[in-house]
Design a protein around this motif. Structure first.
Motif, PDB file in Angstrom:
ATOM      1  N   CYS A  91      -0.240 -75.470  37.276  1.00 52.30           N
ATOM      2  CA  CYS A  91      -1.754 -75.641  36.984  1.00 52.30           C
ATOM      3  C   CYS A  91      -2.087 -76.322  35.867  1.00 52.30           C
ATOM      4  CB  CYS A  91      -2.138 -74.123  36.268  1.00 52.30           C
ATOM      5  SG  CYS A  91      -3.968 -73.839  36.602  1.00 52.30           S
ATOM      6  N   GLU A  92      -2.658 -77.627  36.590  1.00 57.16           N
ATOM      7  CA  GLU A  92      -3.010 -78.783  35.723  1.00 57.16           C
ATOM      8  C   GLU A  92      -4.467 -78.787  35.039  1.00 57.16           C
ATOM      9  OE1 GLU A  92      -3.850 -83.744  36.009  1.00 57.16           O
ATOM     10  OE2 GLU A  92      -3.363 -82.427  37.976  1.00 57.16           O
ATOM     11  N   VAL A  93      -4.110 -78.763  33.583  1.00 57.05           N
ATOM     12  CA  VAL A  93      -5.245 -78.470  32.436  1.00 57.05           C
ATOM     13  C   VAL A  93      -6.346 -79.681  32.911  1.00 57.05           C
ATOM     14  CG1 VAL A  93      -6.097 -78.418  30.194  1.00 57.05           C
ATOM     15  CG2 VAL A  93      -3.822 -77.462  30.981  1.00 57.05           C
ATOM     16  N   THR A  94      -7.752 -79.088  33.075  1.00 58.25           N
ATOM     17  CA  THR A  94      -8.718 -80.103  33.226  1.00 58.25           C
ATOM     18  C   THR A  94      -9.731 -79.950  32.232  1.00 58.25           C
ATOM     19  OG1 THR A  94     -10.083 -78.087  34.648  1.00 58.25           O
ATOM     20  CG2 THR A  94      -8.790 -79.578  35.996  1.00 58.25           C
ATOM     21  N   ARG A  95      -9.718 -78.850  31.513  1.00 55.72           N
ATOM     22  CA  ARG A  95     -10.934 -78.996  30.416  1.00 55.72           C
ATOM     23  C   ARG A  95     -10.297 -77.845  29.397  1.00 55.72           C
ATOM     24  NH1 ARG A  95     -12.344 -76.568  34.786  1.00 55.72           N
ATOM     25  NH2 ARG A  95     -13.528 -74.542  34.822  1.00 55.72           N
ATOM     26  N   ARG A  96     -11.091 -77.836  28.152  1.00 52.07           N
ATOM     27  CA  ARG A  96     -10.792 -76.899  27.194  1.00 52.07           C
ATOM     28  C   ARG A  96     -12.036 -76.171  26.560  1.00 52.07           C
ATOM     29  NH1 ARG A  96      -5.359 -76.473  25.882  1.00 52.07           N
ATOM     30  NH2 ARG A  96      -4.004 -78.457  26.569  1.00 52.07           N
ATOM     31  N   SER A  97     -11.672 -75.066  26.071  1.00 55.62           N
ATOM     32  CA  SER A  97     -13.229 -74.565  25.469  1.00 55.62           C
ATOM     33  C   SER A  97     -13.197 -75.227  24.304  1.00 55.62           C
ATOM     34  CB  SER A  97     -12.967 -73.019  25.480  1.00 55.62           C
ATOM     35  OG  SER A  97     -11.825 -72.586  24.607  1.00 55.62           O
ATOM     36  N   GLN A  98     -14.572 -75.290  23.797  1.00 50.60           N
ATOM     37  CA  GLN A  98     -15.034 -75.848  22.591  1.00 50.60           C
ATOM     38  C   GLN A  98     -15.231 -74.720  21.477  1.00 50.60           C
ATOM     39  OE1 GLN A  98     -15.315 -79.274  22.309  1.00 50.60           O
ATOM     40  NE2 GLN A  98     -14.672 -79.086  24.320  1.00 50.60           N
ATOM     41  N   GLY A  99     -14.903 -75.198  20.193  1.00 49.77           N
ATOM     42  CA  GLY A  99     -15.177 -74.278  19.266  1.00 49.77           C
ATOM     43  C   GLY A  99     -13.679 -74.061  18.350  1.00 49.77           C
ATOM     44  N   GLY A 100     -13.789 -72.942  17.560  1.00 46.59           N
ATOM     45  CA  GLY A 100     -12.400 -72.655  16.638  1.00 46.59           C
ATOM     46  C   GLY A 100     -11.694 -71.669  17.634  1.00 46.59           C
ATOM     47  N   SER A 101     -10.386 -71.790  16.894  1.00 49.14           N
ATOM     48  CA  SER A 101      -9.391 -70.710  17.709  1.00 49.14           C
ATOM     49  C   SER A 101      -9.259 -69.520  17.145  1.00 49.14           C
ATOM     50  CB  SER A 101      -8.053 -71.898  17.803  1.00 49.14           C
ATOM     51  OG  SER A 101      -7.545 -72.151  16.473  1.00 49.14           O
ATOM     52  N   ALA A 102      -9.767 -69.053  16.069  1.00 50.30           N
ATOM     53  CA  ALA A 102      -9.550 -68.001  15.404  1.00 50.30           C
ATOM     54  C   ALA A 102      -9.777 -66.730  16.542  1.00 50.30           C
ATOM     55  CB  ALA A 102     -10.442 -67.836  14.382  1.00 50.30           C
ATOM     56  N   GLY A 103     -10.646 -66.920  17.290  1.00 52.71           N
ATOM     57  CA  GLY A 103     -10.948 -65.728  18.181  1.00 52.71           C
ATOM     58  C   GLY A 103     -10.114 -65.746  19.373  1.00 52.71           C
ATOM     59  N   GLY A 104      -9.350 -66.878  19.754  1.00 53.86           N
ATOM     60  CA  GLY A 104      -8.380 -67.026  20.907  1.00 53.86           C
ATOM     61  C   GLY A 104      -8.579 -68.372  21.199  1.00 53.86           C
ATOM     62  N   SER A 105      -8.360 -68.488  22.558  1.00 51.38           N
ATOM     63  CA  SER A 105      -8.390 -69.950  23.197  1.00 51.38           C
ATOM     64  C   SER A 105      -8.600 -69.793  24.628  1.00 51.38           C
ATOM     65  CB  SER A 105      -6.873 -70.840  23.107  1.00 51.38           C
ATOM     66  OG  SER A 105      -5.954 -70.051  23.688  1.00 51.38           O
ATOM     67  N   GLY A 106      -9.250 -70.738  25.411  1.00 51.97           N
ATOM     68  CA  GLY A 106      -9.642 -70.695  26.866  1.00 51.97           C
ATOM     69  C   GLY A 106      -9.325 -72.303  27.354  1.00 51.97           C
ATOM     70  N   LEU A 107      -8.944 -72.407  28.653  1.00 56.03           N
ATOM     71  CA  LEU A 107      -9.108 -73.656  29.265  1.00 56.03           C
ATOM     72  C   LEU A 107      -9.148 -73.122  30.733  1.00 56.03           C
ATOM     73  CD1 LEU A 107      -6.063 -73.688  30.794  1.00 56.03           C
ATOM     74  CD2 LEU A 107      -5.290 -74.221  28.432  1.00 56.03           C
ATOM     75  N   GLY A 108      -9.555 -74.526  31.254  1.00 54.79           N
ATOM     76  CA  GLY A 108      -9.504 -74.373  32.868  1.00 54.79           C
ATOM     77  C   GLY A 108      -8.392 -75.138  33.548  1.00 54.79           C
ATOM     78  N   CYS A 109      -7.863 -74.711  34.622  1.00 52.32           N
ATOM     79  CA  CYS A 109      -6.730 -75.571  35.197  1.00 52.32           C
ATOM     80  C   CYS A 109      -6.720 -75.468  36.630  1.00 52.32           C
ATOM     81  CB  CYS A 109      -5.385 -75.358  34.534  1.00 52.32           C
ATOM     82  SG  CYS A 109      -4.704 -73.435  34.997  1.00 52.32           S
ATOM     83  N   ALA A 110      -5.975 -76.450  37.247  1.00 50.32           N
ATOM     84  CA  ALA A 110      -6.366 -76.445  38.817  1.00 50.32           C
ATOM     85  C   ALA A 110      -4.935 -76.352  39.275  1.00 50.32           C
ATOM     86  CB  ALA A 110      -6.944 -77.827  39.045  1.00 50.32           C
ATOM     87  N   SER A 111      -4.755 -75.433  40.443  1.00 47.19           N
ATOM     88  CA  SER A 111      -3.520 -75.220  41.127  1.00 47.19           C
ATOM     89  C   SER A 111      -3.753 -75.450  42.605  1.00 47.19           C
ATOM     90  CB  SER A 111      -3.318 -73.824  41.056  1.00 47.19           C
ATOM     91  OG  SER A 111      -2.803 -73.322  39.682  1.00 47.19           O
ATOM     92  N   VAL A 112      -2.666 -75.827  43.284  1.00 45.10           N
ATOM     93  CA  VAL A 112      -2.774 -76.117  44.639  1.00 45.10           C
ATOM     94  C   VAL A 112      -1.654 -74.850  45.335  1.00 45.10           C
ATOM     95  CG1 VAL A 112      -2.370 -77.578  46.667  1.00 45.10           C
ATOM     96  CG2 VAL A 112      -3.290 -78.431  44.524  1.00 45.10           C
ATOM     97  N   ILE A 113      -2.255 -74.442  46.408  1.00 47.88           N
ATOM     98  CA  ILE A 113      -1.545 -73.380  47.156  1.00 47.88           C
ATOM     99  C   ILE A 113      -1.749 -73.449  48.716  1.00 47.88           C
ATOM    100  CG2 ILE A 113      -1.036 -70.988  47.542  1.00 47.88           C
ATOM    101  CD1 ILE A 113      -1.389 -70.254  44.729  1.00 47.88           C
ATOM    102  N   ASP A 114      -0.950 -73.668  49.434  1.00 48.58           N
ATOM    103  CA  ASP A 114      -1.312 -73.989  50.845  1.00 48.58           C
ATOM    104  C   ASP A 114      -2.048 -74.937  51.097  1.00 48.58           C
ATOM    105  OD1 ASP A 114       0.571 -71.837  51.222  1.00 48.58           O
ATOM    106  OD2 ASP A 114      -1.000 -70.204  51.379  1.00 48.58           O
ATOM    107  N   SER A 115      -2.216 -76.107  50.187  1.00 48.54           N
ATOM    108  CA  SER A 115      -2.852 -77.248  50.448  1.00 48.54           C
ATOM    109  C   SER A 115      -4.450 -77.063  49.947  1.00 48.54           C
ATOM    110  CB  SER A 115      -2.781 -77.856  51.951  1.00 48.54           C
ATOM    111  OG  SER A 115      -1.623 -78.269  52.182  1.00 48.54           O
ATOM    112  N   THR A 116      -4.537 -76.071  49.560  1.00 44.73           N
ATOM    113  CA  THR A 116      -6.021 -75.741  48.914  1.00 44.73           C
ATOM    114  C   THR A 116      -5.941 -75.750  47.354  1.00 44.73           C
ATOM    115  OG1 THR A 116      -6.408 -74.176  50.748  1.00 44.73           O
ATOM    116  CG2 THR A 116      -7.836 -73.886  48.746  1.00 44.73           C
TER     117      THR A 116
END
Length: 276
Positions: free
Chosen positions: A65-90
């Protein structure tokens, strides 16, 4: 006051149904507050230290899963990001949220999970412990769950009334969502493009006029699938919507004034709801 923890970039799926996500939680027309109870089948393990650890687990589980973007703000509450995967050419995106158990209880995370599964958002999630992932291509949710050791939580669908739709032209039809974006760009602009899957793309209209706004473009496998998306977009009281459609595609506009102009340019028709 209950705390609802947002999935990173959760507005993407909302955009397909209601382009600007004009929902309220406290008005008379708002949906009931979701239950704060964590679904009983969500295991307490495995835990991940942060969103990057989830990405590593996906890769180890055979779903890079290739990271495409990350959430903004501090990390005290946790962390978030978006990532892209490819399965069956999709290609599709996963939005990952890992919460700090010292800040949020399982009940609070359960509340957030419920809010993202309820209509009109209706996300498919994979969850365990203090983390959850919105899988934007639901047919691959079981693969994501197997890689991460979580369970699949399907969306809770509302019964969508069979609203009458206008006559929808059979053409034009598009082979790719990128080709649709090209024609929209010629008519009203389509900048800042983000491909969410092989059939869904978001972009910004109106930059050349000084009035930028969001739009969600989608291709559909059948007329029935297209009509379901149209009817769901106009199903929710208090959520106005303007879409342009023809053939195998829909465009959900945040700038409602562009509907007629875009329909004329693309030889489509407008499907709209004033929210009343």
């Amino acid at each position: 006051m209950k705390r609802v923890i947002s999935v990173f970039a959760a507005g993407v799926a909302m955009a397909v149904l209601a382009a600007c996500g004009n929902t309220t939680r406290n008005g008379t027309d708002s949906s009931p507050s979701p239950s704060a109870t964590m679904p009983g089948n969500v295991p307490t393990k495995p835990e991940y230290a942060n969103a990057d650890a989830v990405v590593k687990a996906l890769e180890a589980g055979g779903v890079p899963c290739e990271v495409t973007r990350r959430s903004q703000g501090g990390s005290a509450g946790g962390s978030g990001l978006g990532c892209a995967s490819v399965i069956d050419s999709t290609k599709f995106e996963n939005d990952i949220q890992v919460l700090n158990p010292k800040k949020f209880s399982r009940a609070e995370i359960g509340e957030s999970i419920a809010s993202h599964r309820e209509p009109p958002t209706s996300h498919t999630l994979v969850a365990a412990g203090h983390w959850f992932v919105w899988v934007t291509e639901p047919r691959f949710a079981n693969r994501i769950a197997a890689a991460l050791g979580g369970v699949v939580l399907p969306p809770k669908k509302a019964k969508i009334p069979a609203y009458p739709l206008p006559d929808i032209p059979r053409t034009p039809r598009y082979r790719t969502v990128g080709a649709l974006a090209h024609d929209i760009a010629e008519a009203v602009g389509c900048d800042d493009r983000k491909q969410r899957s092989d059939t869904v793309l978001t972009c910004t209209t109106g930059k050349n006029t000084g009035a930028p706004n969001c739009a969600t473009l989608a291709l559909h496998a059948s007329d029935a699938d297209r009509n379901t998306v149209l009817r769901e977009a106009i199903a929710y009281k208090g959520m106005p919507a303007t879409l342009v459609t023809a053939g195998n595609w829909t465009v959900n506009l945040c700038d409602y004034d562009l509907g007629s102009r875009l329909a004329d340019a693309l030889h489509g028709t407008v499907v709209s709801y004033d929210g009343g």
